[in-house]
Design a protein around this motif. Sequence first.
Motif, PDB file in Angstrom:
ATOM      1  N   GLN A   1      -8.025  -1.486  -5.760  1.00 52.17           N
ATOM      2  CA  GLN A   1      -6.783  -0.565  -5.203  1.00 52.17           C
ATOM      3  C   GLN A   1      -7.113   0.502  -4.892  1.00 52.17           C
ATOM      4  OE1 GLN A   1      -5.143  -1.491  -9.188  1.00 52.17           O
ATOM      5  NE2 GLN A   1      -3.196  -1.716  -8.184  1.00 52.17           N
ATOM      6  N   LEU A   2      -8.419   1.117  -4.706  1.00 46.91           N
ATOM      7  CA  LEU A   2      -8.844   2.358  -4.252  1.00 46.91           C
ATOM      8  C   LEU A   2      -9.009   2.438  -2.716  1.00 46.91           C
ATOM      9  CD1 LEU A   2     -11.059   3.647  -7.149  1.00 46.91           C
ATOM     10  CD2 LEU A   2      -8.457   3.598  -6.901  1.00 46.91           C
ATOM     11  N   GLY A   3      -8.281   2.646  -1.791  1.00 45.46           N
ATOM     12  CA  GLY A   3      -8.412   2.860  -0.380  1.00 45.46           C
ATOM     13  C   GLY A   3      -8.655   4.437  -0.078  1.00 45.46           C
ATOM     14  N   LEU A   4      -9.939   4.704  -0.487  1.00 44.29           N
ATOM     15  CA  LEU A   4     -10.461   5.950  -0.503  1.00 44.29           C
ATOM     16  C   LEU A   4     -10.620   6.389   1.006  1.00 44.29           C
ATOM     17  CD1 LEU A   4     -12.959   6.013  -3.178  1.00 44.29           C
ATOM     18  CD2 LEU A   4     -10.622   7.071  -3.538  1.00 44.29           C
ATOM     19  N   GLY A   5     -10.105   7.608   1.404  1.00 46.61           N
ATOM     20  CA  GLY A   5     -10.113   8.314   2.671  1.00 46.61           C
ATOM     21  C   GLY A   5     -11.146   8.757   3.261  1.00 46.61           C
ATOM     22  N   HIS A   6     -11.770   8.561   4.296  1.00 48.67           N
ATOM     23  CA  HIS A   6     -12.410   9.536   5.000  1.00 48.67           C
ATOM     24  C   HIS A   6     -12.317   8.991   6.464  1.00 48.67           C
ATOM     25  CE1 HIS A   6     -15.737   5.844   5.063  1.00 48.67           C
ATOM     26  NE2 HIS A   6     -14.822   5.374   4.714  1.00 48.67           N
TER      27      HIS A   6
ATOM     28  N   MET B   1       0.934  -1.208   0.076  1.00 50.80           N
ATOM     29  CA  MET B   1      -0.066   0.022   0.053  1.00 50.80           C
ATOM     30  C   MET B   1       0.925   1.127   0.081  1.00 50.80           C
ATOM     31  SD  MET B   1      -3.037  -0.677   2.794  1.00 50.80           S
ATOM     32  CE  MET B   1      -3.992  -2.203   2.571  1.00 50.80           C
ATOM     33  N   MET B   2       0.333   2.241  -0.501  1.00 48.66           N
ATOM     34  CA  MET B   2       0.971   3.451  -0.451  1.00 48.66           C
ATOM     35  C   MET B   2       0.098   4.538  -0.374  1.00 48.66           C
ATOM     36  SD  MET B   2       4.530   2.800  -0.926  1.00 48.66           S
ATOM     37  CE  MET B   2       5.170   4.327  -1.508  1.00 48.66           C
ATOM     38  N   LEU B   3       0.282   5.493   0.337  1.00 54.18           N
ATOM     39  CA  LEU B   3      -0.485   6.846   0.780  1.00 54.18           C
ATOM     40  C   LEU B   3      -0.209   7.426  -0.591  1.00 54.18           C
ATOM     41  CD1 LEU B   3      -1.861   7.750   3.306  1.00 54.18           C
ATOM     42  CD2 LEU B   3      -0.448   5.841   3.458  1.00 54.18           C
ATOM     43  N   ASN B   4      -1.334   8.109  -1.234  1.00 54.92           N
ATOM     44  CA  ASN B   4      -1.071   8.426  -2.587  1.00 54.92           C
ATOM     45  C   ASN B   4      -2.350   9.093  -3.063  1.00 54.92           C
ATOM     46  OD1 ASN B   4      -1.330   8.520  -5.979  1.00 54.92           O
ATOM     47  ND2 ASN B   4       0.816   8.355  -5.390  1.00 54.92           N
ATOM     48  N   ASP B   5      -2.223  10.525  -2.716  1.00 57.95           N
ATOM     49  CA  ASP B   5      -3.593  11.322  -2.791  1.00 57.95           C
ATOM     50  C   ASP B   5      -3.476  12.246  -3.866  1.00 57.95           C
ATOM     51  OD1 ASP B   5      -6.287  11.949  -1.375  1.00 57.95           O
ATOM     52  OD2 ASP B   5      -5.240  13.971  -1.994  1.00 57.95           O
TER      53      ASP B   5
ATOM     54  N   ALA C   1       1.991  -2.362 -10.165  1.00 51.92           N
ATOM     55  CA  ALA C   1       2.555  -3.225  -9.110  1.00 51.92           C
ATOM     56  C   ALA C   1       1.569  -3.894  -8.325  1.00 51.92           C
ATOM     57  CB  ALA C   1       3.515  -2.314  -8.156  1.00 51.92           C
ATOM     58  N   GLY C   2       0.384  -3.402  -8.417  1.00 59.22           N
ATOM     59  CA  GLY C   2      -0.743  -4.319  -7.578  1.00 59.22           C
ATOM     60  C   GLY C   2      -1.004  -3.417  -6.237  1.00 59.22           C
ATOM     61  N   ILE C   3      -0.472  -2.232  -6.303  1.00 57.57           N
ATOM     62  CA  ILE C   3      -0.384  -1.871  -4.832  1.00 57.57           C
ATOM     63  C   ILE C   3      -1.767  -0.959  -4.530  1.00 57.57           C
ATOM     64  CG2 ILE C   3       0.479   0.345  -3.950  1.00 57.57           C
ATOM     65  CD1 ILE C   3       3.348  -0.312  -4.834  1.00 57.57           C
ATOM     66  N   ILE C   4      -2.173  -0.891  -3.339  1.00 60.58           N
ATOM     67  CA  ILE C   4      -3.476  -0.367  -3.039  1.00 60.58           C
ATOM     68  C   ILE C   4      -3.062   0.902  -2.601  1.00 60.58           C
ATOM     69  CG2 ILE C   4      -5.473  -0.306  -1.286  1.00 60.58           C
ATOM     70  CD1 ILE C   4      -5.245  -3.309  -0.887  1.00 60.58           C
ATOM     71  N   ILE C   5      -3.749   2.069  -3.023  1.00 60.91           N
ATOM     72  CA  ILE C   5      -3.304   3.576  -2.547  1.00 60.91           C
ATOM     73  C   ILE C   5      -4.170   3.954  -1.455  1.00 60.91           C
ATOM     74  CG2 ILE C   5      -2.417   4.070  -4.825  1.00 60.91           C
ATOM     75  CD1 ILE C   5      -5.321   5.726  -5.093  1.00 60.91           C
ATOM     76  N   ASN C   6      -3.713   4.723  -0.868  1.00 60.47           N
ATOM     77  CA  ASN C   6      -4.917   5.277   0.374  1.00 60.47           C
ATOM     78  C   ASN C   6      -4.639   6.704   0.031  1.00 60.47           C
ATOM     79  OD1 ASN C   6      -3.247   3.179   3.105  1.00 60.47           O
ATOM     80  ND2 ASN C   6      -4.685   2.816   1.505  1.00 60.47           N
ATOM     81  N   THR C   7      -5.924   7.521  -0.010  1.00 60.87           N
ATOM     82  CA  THR C   7      -6.048   8.504  -0.195  1.00 60.87           C
ATOM     83  C   THR C   7      -6.391   9.460   1.142  1.00 60.87           C
ATOM     84  OG1 THR C   7      -8.394   8.582  -0.738  1.00 60.87           O
ATOM     85  CG2 THR C   7      -6.857   8.229  -2.591  1.00 60.87           C
TER      86      THR C   7
ATOM     87  N   GLU D   1     -10.941   9.028  -7.347  1.00 60.74           N
ATOM     88  CA  GLU D   1     -11.518   7.935  -8.247  1.00 60.74           C
ATOM     89  C   GLU D   1     -11.107   7.879  -9.536  1.00 60.74           C
ATOM     90  OE1 GLU D   1     -15.387   4.991  -8.369  1.00 60.74           O
ATOM     91  OE2 GLU D   1     -15.449   7.252  -8.981  1.00 60.74           O
ATOM     92  N   THR D   2     -11.723   9.175  -9.966  1.00 64.40           N
ATOM     93  CA  THR D   2     -11.674   9.430 -11.525  1.00 64.40           C
ATOM     94  C   THR D   2     -10.146   9.338 -11.893  1.00 64.40           C
ATOM     95  OG1 THR D   2     -13.652  10.891 -11.437  1.00 64.40           O
ATOM     96  CG2 THR D   2     -12.158  11.226 -13.377  1.00 64.40           C
ATOM     97  N   LEU D   3      -9.242  10.038 -11.315  1.00 63.87           N
ATOM     98  CA  LEU D   3      -7.698  10.220 -11.397  1.00 63.87           C
ATOM     99  C   LEU D   3      -7.030   8.856 -11.383  1.00 63.87           C
ATOM    100  CD1 LEU D   3      -7.162  13.836  -9.776  1.00 63.87           C
ATOM    101  CD2 LEU D   3      -7.006  13.155 -12.314  1.00 63.87           C
ATOM    102  N   ALA D   4      -7.506   8.073 -10.506  1.00 59.58           N
ATOM    103  CA  ALA D   4      -6.831   6.915 -10.278  1.00 59.58           C
ATOM    104  C   ALA D   4      -7.228   5.784 -11.452  1.00 59.58           C
ATOM    105  CB  ALA D   4      -7.315   6.293  -8.923  1.00 59.58           C
ATOM    106  N   LYS D   5      -8.479   5.809 -11.890  1.00 65.18           N
ATOM    107  CA  LYS D   5      -8.797   4.906 -12.825  1.00 65.18           C
ATOM    108  C   LYS D   5      -8.370   5.350 -14.077  1.00 65.18           C
ATOM    109  CE  LYS D   5     -12.823   2.740 -10.817  1.00 65.18           C
ATOM    110  NZ  LYS D   5     -14.428   2.164 -11.196  1.00 65.18           N
TER     111      LYS D   5
END
Length: 538
Positions: free
Chosen positions: A349-354, A272-276, A305-311, A337-341
């Motif tokens: 892979q979308l660990g969207l934050g809240h 996983m990587m923090l990537n906002d 890489a199959g990495i999950i991002i965290n926003t 979501e739009t930019l990631a896809k």
Amino acid sequence: MSTLALDPGLVARARELAARAAQPVIDLAHRHTTVSVERAVLRLAGLTGTDPVTGEGAAGGGGVGGNVIDRVPWANRVVDAVREQVGLESGVALPVWHALASGGTLQSLAEQVGAGTARFEIPTGTDTERAREAAREAAARGIACIDANRRRREELITTHGDPPRRPWIYLIVATGDIHEDIPQAQAAARAGADVIAVIRSTGQSLLDYVPEGATRTGYAGTYATQENFRLMRAALDEVSAELGRYVRLTNYASGLCMPEIAVLAGLERLDMMLNDAMYGILFRDINPRRTFVDQRFSRMVHARAGIIINTGEDNYLTTADAVDEAHTVTVSQLLNETLAKEAGLQDWQLGLGHAFEIDPDVPESFRLELAHALLARSLFPDAPLKWMPPTKHMTGDVFRGYLLDGFFNLAGSLTGQGILLVGMMTEAVVTPWLSDRDLALRNVRYVLNAAGNLAEDFAPPPGGFIDRRANTVLTEAVGLLEKIADHPEGLIQAIADGTFGITKRPADGGKGLEGVVATAPDAYNPALDLLERKVSRA
């Protein structure tokens, strides 16, 4: 799992508007490169190490723990030399691999740069194709390593197994000393953590280079380096085999070196990587144009890489009111979501934050939290989602804080969150002790075990409080997206206006703008060439 019966027309409208709002920054990323994107190409091709001569552009002071964080990486030296001699409008690959046509390695060429003897030029004619082919082969070797790491992760998950339940328990470890982080991370995994996040040393996001080596002194965190990634991944592989479940590793692909850190994460099998898309702009004052170009490249690497991002939407609620500005979180999630896809990431892979950040003294605060969390789950049913604990309203009363974290854990269980960051009762008061972490993990384990699969029984009635609140937030989000999408500058202008986290960041302000370069018609980036082919086939 329960989800809300949202108006499908309103949901479709929200995504349509998010796509329109994001398009200007997508176009921007297609027309530009940055110094960090170009350095990432060299790192993907295998260039490592630093100039033994300390440079003015690096951090001052002595080395850390015998390492060379005060020395300029060769990747920086080579890109700077190319830029000085021929510019970066055509990219770094053509002049570099043209220079290598007469023999030598990237390492020897870098040493020539250090000695001041390297000469670069943009190739012409048949030399251009030879340079393109050599650069493509070098980048392909790096991507092949990333592909192999992805397969290895899948093999280890098959061998050891995934955690037996969701949400995954996410816990932070960061002492500043990688060799102290390792036993703490292993202990955390034994105590129940499924994901270990190593926070970066304070201010690293503002360094325009990636330090080298295994570092032992950081401030409120540990430096993100390739060697630190390698050491921690090996340690978590060891404890994964011991525990019989695969323990994931997280770090931060953000800041001025977002593309390079993404490459290093792929090369060392981070999970996983923090990537906002906007965090660095809003909270680190990094130039918006620089950030949007860098984030597209970094996310393409994560996708491969199959990495999950965290926003980082949770951060907005530390500066803005969590009720009044709830819709800005939803807007940011839709934009992320739009930019990631567009960059090739998939829903899983979308660990969207809240976050759970409503003032607990607000009447019905827990019901409001459930409404916001269930809205996110309903909008993004196939995304893991990253649910963040209370910090803003932690007062120093550890008993109240422990209870508040229990409510947070219960909300995460009820609404089917995918990644749950462990809250500490001493959060934002002191640096938590290991005993605080142990108590916090007990809180998580108790709530998740007691609640079990309670999410399947939790069904807020149509027209009830939770349903009405979620639809109100979604409607407000659509209204804001309409304003952003209708502006010619789209998202760039929305950020300048202070739309997110009440922080205003103008398009030409912030750090790193000098590192953004408009590309020429003959520009060539072998990594983008290979990664975009993968996206186009997806």
